[in-house]
Design a protein around this motif. Structure first.
Motif, PDB file in Angstrom:
ATOM      1  N   VAL A   1      30.592  17.421  39.443  1.00  0.00           N
ATOM      2  CA  VAL A   1      30.093  18.545  40.237  1.00  0.00           C
ATOM      3  C   VAL A   1      29.917  18.174  41.716  1.00  0.00           C
ATOM      4  O   VAL A   1      30.531  18.779  42.595  1.00  0.00           O
ATOM      5  N   GLY A   2      29.072  17.193  41.997  1.00  0.00           N
ATOM      6  CA  GLY A   2      28.661  16.930  43.372  1.00  0.00           C
ATOM      7  C   GLY A   2      29.805  16.642  44.335  1.00  0.00           C
ATOM      8  O   GLY A   2      29.947  17.305  45.385  1.00  0.00           O
ATOM      9  N   LYS A   3      30.634  15.661  44.005  1.00  0.00           N
ATOM     10  CA  LYS A   3      31.717  15.271  44.922  1.00  0.00           C
ATOM     11  C   LYS A   3      32.754  16.378  45.115  1.00  0.00           C
ATOM     12  O   LYS A   3      33.105  16.704  46.253  1.00  0.00           O
ATOM     13  N   PRO A   4      33.270  16.983  44.015  1.00  0.00           N
ATOM     14  CA  PRO A   4      34.222  18.078  44.242  1.00  0.00           C
ATOM     15  C   PRO A   4      33.597  19.286  44.942  1.00  0.00           C
ATOM     16  O   PRO A   4      34.265  19.977  45.710  1.00  0.00           O
ATOM     17  N   MET A   5      32.299  19.540  44.695  1.00  0.00           N
ATOM     18  CA  MET A   5      31.632  20.643  45.382  1.00  0.00           C
ATOM     19  C   MET A   5      31.624  20.415  46.883  1.00  0.00           C
ATOM     20  O   MET A   5      31.878  21.340  47.682  1.00  0.00           O
ATOM     21  N   ALA A   6      31.343  19.181  47.286  1.00  0.00           N
ATOM     22  CA  ALA A   6      31.354  18.844  48.709  1.00  0.00           C
ATOM     23  C   ALA A   6      32.742  19.083  49.305  1.00  0.00           C
ATOM     24  O   ALA A   6      32.874  19.616  50.421  1.00  0.00           O
ATOM     25  N   GLN A   7      33.791  18.710  48.575  1.00  0.00           N
ATOM     26  CA  GLN A   7      35.155  18.913  49.067  1.00  0.00           C
ATOM     27  C   GLN A   7      35.478  20.399  49.225  1.00  0.00           C
ATOM     28  O   GLN A   7      36.119  20.813  50.201  1.00  0.00           O
ATOM     29  N   LEU A   8      35.041  21.214  48.278  1.00  0.00           N
ATOM     30  CA  LEU A   8      35.290  22.657  48.361  1.00  0.00           C
ATOM     31  C   LEU A   8      34.562  23.279  49.550  1.00  0.00           C
ATOM     32  O   LEU A   8      35.101  24.181  50.214  1.00  0.00           O
ATOM     33  N   LEU A   9      33.360  22.821  49.819  1.00  0.00           N
ATOM     34  CA  LEU A   9      32.612  23.333  50.964  1.00  0.00           C
ATOM     35  C   LEU A   9      33.243  22.894  52.279  1.00  0.00           C
ATOM     36  O   LEU A   9      33.289  23.654  53.250  1.00  0.00           O
ATOM     37  N   LEU A  10      33.752  21.675  52.318  1.00  0.00           N
ATOM     38  CA  LEU A  10      34.491  21.219  53.502  1.00  0.00           C
ATOM     39  C   LEU A  10      35.719  22.088  53.743  1.00  0.00           C
ATOM     40  O   LEU A  10      36.061  22.409  54.891  1.00  0.00           O
ATOM     41  N   LYS A  11      36.379  22.456  52.661  1.00  0.00           N
ATOM     42  CA  LYS A  11      37.564  23.317  52.757  1.00  0.00           C
ATOM     43  C   LYS A  11      37.218  24.663  53.368  1.00  0.00           C
ATOM     44  O   LYS A  11      38.059  25.305  54.022  1.00  0.00           O
ATOM     45  N   GLU A  12      35.966  25.099  53.166  1.00  0.00           N
ATOM     46  CA  GLU A  12      35.494  26.368  53.736  1.00  0.00           C
ATOM     47  C   GLU A  12      34.914  26.173  55.139  1.00  0.00           C
ATOM     48  O   GLU A  12      34.286  27.072  55.687  1.00  0.00           O
ATOM     49  N   ASN A  13      35.122  24.985  55.710  1.00  0.00           N
ATOM     50  CA  ASN A  13      34.681  24.650  57.069  1.00  0.00           C
ATOM     51  C   ASN A  13      33.165  24.594  57.231  1.00  0.00           C
ATOM     52  O   ASN A  13      32.628  24.853  58.306  1.00  0.00           O
ATOM     53  N   CYS A  14      32.468  24.272  56.133  1.00  0.00           N
ATOM     54  CA  CYS A  14      31.035  24.000  56.228  1.00  0.00           C
ATOM     55  C   CYS A  14      30.815  22.595  56.784  1.00  0.00           C
ATOM     56  O   CYS A  14      31.699  21.730  56.706  1.00  0.00           O
ATOM     57  N   THR A  15      29.632  22.372  57.327  1.00  0.00           N
ATOM     58  CA  THR A  15      29.177  21.023  57.652  1.00  0.00           C
ATOM     59  C   THR A  15      28.382  20.544  56.442  1.00  0.00           C
ATOM     60  O   THR A  15      27.355  21.127  56.103  1.00  0.00           O
TER      61      THR A  15
END
Length: 296
Positions: free
Chosen positions: A175-189
């Motif tokens: 959950v944690g690591k892939p979630m971070a990648q998905l949020l990065l893809k959405e241009n989140c910090t």
């Protein structure tokens, strides 16, 4: 279940129902126009009551969406080599587009070896190192189902997330690591926090988006949440209930208090949970389209 004001409720159960209807419609088009039926194979080794309930639900929903549902149940004393041979046979089966090996496996079987034997194109759990690498480099990956579900709920609620501060609590590979990648893809910090993060309350307080996936009941306190933040609670923890023999489910977030501050929050149960199987079906459909060169 804690009552959340309707305007703040992020209803994963309702969203998942709509997603399954959409998937069923796309499956029907594939069958009618191309003569293709997406197929999902679920493999379970041994008897685990929680896994049994989950597998039955997966297979039921797969069939309801018009997909081919294949269930392979093996005894607990199945050897690792026997399981690997089954996975390799499913890899070669043209009727199967998605393969899921239910965890946990018996101790004598190396789970990583089994999961890595699934060809990446059929890895609908998104756990194969190739899919992990593709996700982290912006490639065409099959994404783990739970973070994918979280991402869909966030995009539906917030629309454009570009520039938002997002904190993911929990650094698991699931959950944690892939979630971070998905949020990065959405241009989140993105901040990936965990049990050793210093001053975690202050880190969470700065977040526009909080995804809690740490596995500790109600660890995230209401006062940690910034006013107007969006909270996705991945945790499912079973605690003793008030009545003898009863239990209750709670998340990783102190829901009632957090809801006083958040603009949107998922309930437990009924939030992220229903999204996981719906996204498994979505991944199976995606895998089928890619394997047949039909992806949009």
């Amino acid at each position: 279940m804690t009552t959340i004001p309707p305007e703040k409720l992020i209803d994963g159960k309702a969203f998942a129902e709509g997603l399954r209807k959409q998937i069923a419609a796309e499956v029907q088009v594939l069958r009618d126009q191309h003569g293709i039926q997406p197929g999902l194979a679920v493999v379970m080794v041994g008897e685990d009551p929680a896994s049994d309930v989950y597998v039955r639900s997966k297979c039921k929903q797969t069939g309801e969406c018009g997909m081919l549902s294949v269930e392979r149940r093996l005894p607990a004393d199945t050897s690792e080599n026997e399981l690997l041979l089954l996975v390799e046979a499913l890899n070669k089966d043209p009727a199967i587009h998605g393969i899921l090996v239910q965890l946990p496996l018996p101790r004598h079987i190396n789970a990583d070896r089994v999961l890595n034997t699934i060809v990446p194109e059929k890895d609908v759990d998104g756990f194969h190192p190739v899919n992990v690498g593709l996700l982290s480099t912006g490639g065409q990956a099959l994404v783990p189902c739970t973070p994918l579900g979280c991402s869909l709920l966030l995009k539906d609620r917030l629309g454009d997330m570009s520039g938002m501060n997002a904190v993911v609590i929990g650094r698991s590979n699931i959950v944690g690591k892939p979630m971070a990648q998905l949020l990065l893809k959405e241009n989140c910090t993105v901040t990936l926090a965990h049990s050793r993060t210093r001053d975690l309350p202050a880190v969470v307080k700065a977040a526009d988006i909080v995804v809690a996936a740490v596995g500790i009941p109600e660890m995230v306190k209401g006062e940690w949440i910034k006013d107007g933040a969006t909270v996705i609670d991945v945790g499912i923890n079973r605690l003793p209930g008030s009545a003898e023999g009863k239990s209750r489910l709670v998340g990783d977030v102190e829901t009632a208090e957090a809801a006083k501050h958040a603009a949107g929050i998922t309930p437990v149960p009924g939030g992220v949970g229903p999204m996981t199987i719906a996204c498994l079906l979505r991944n199976t459909l995606t895998a089928c389209k890619r394997l047949h060169g039909l992806e949009d």
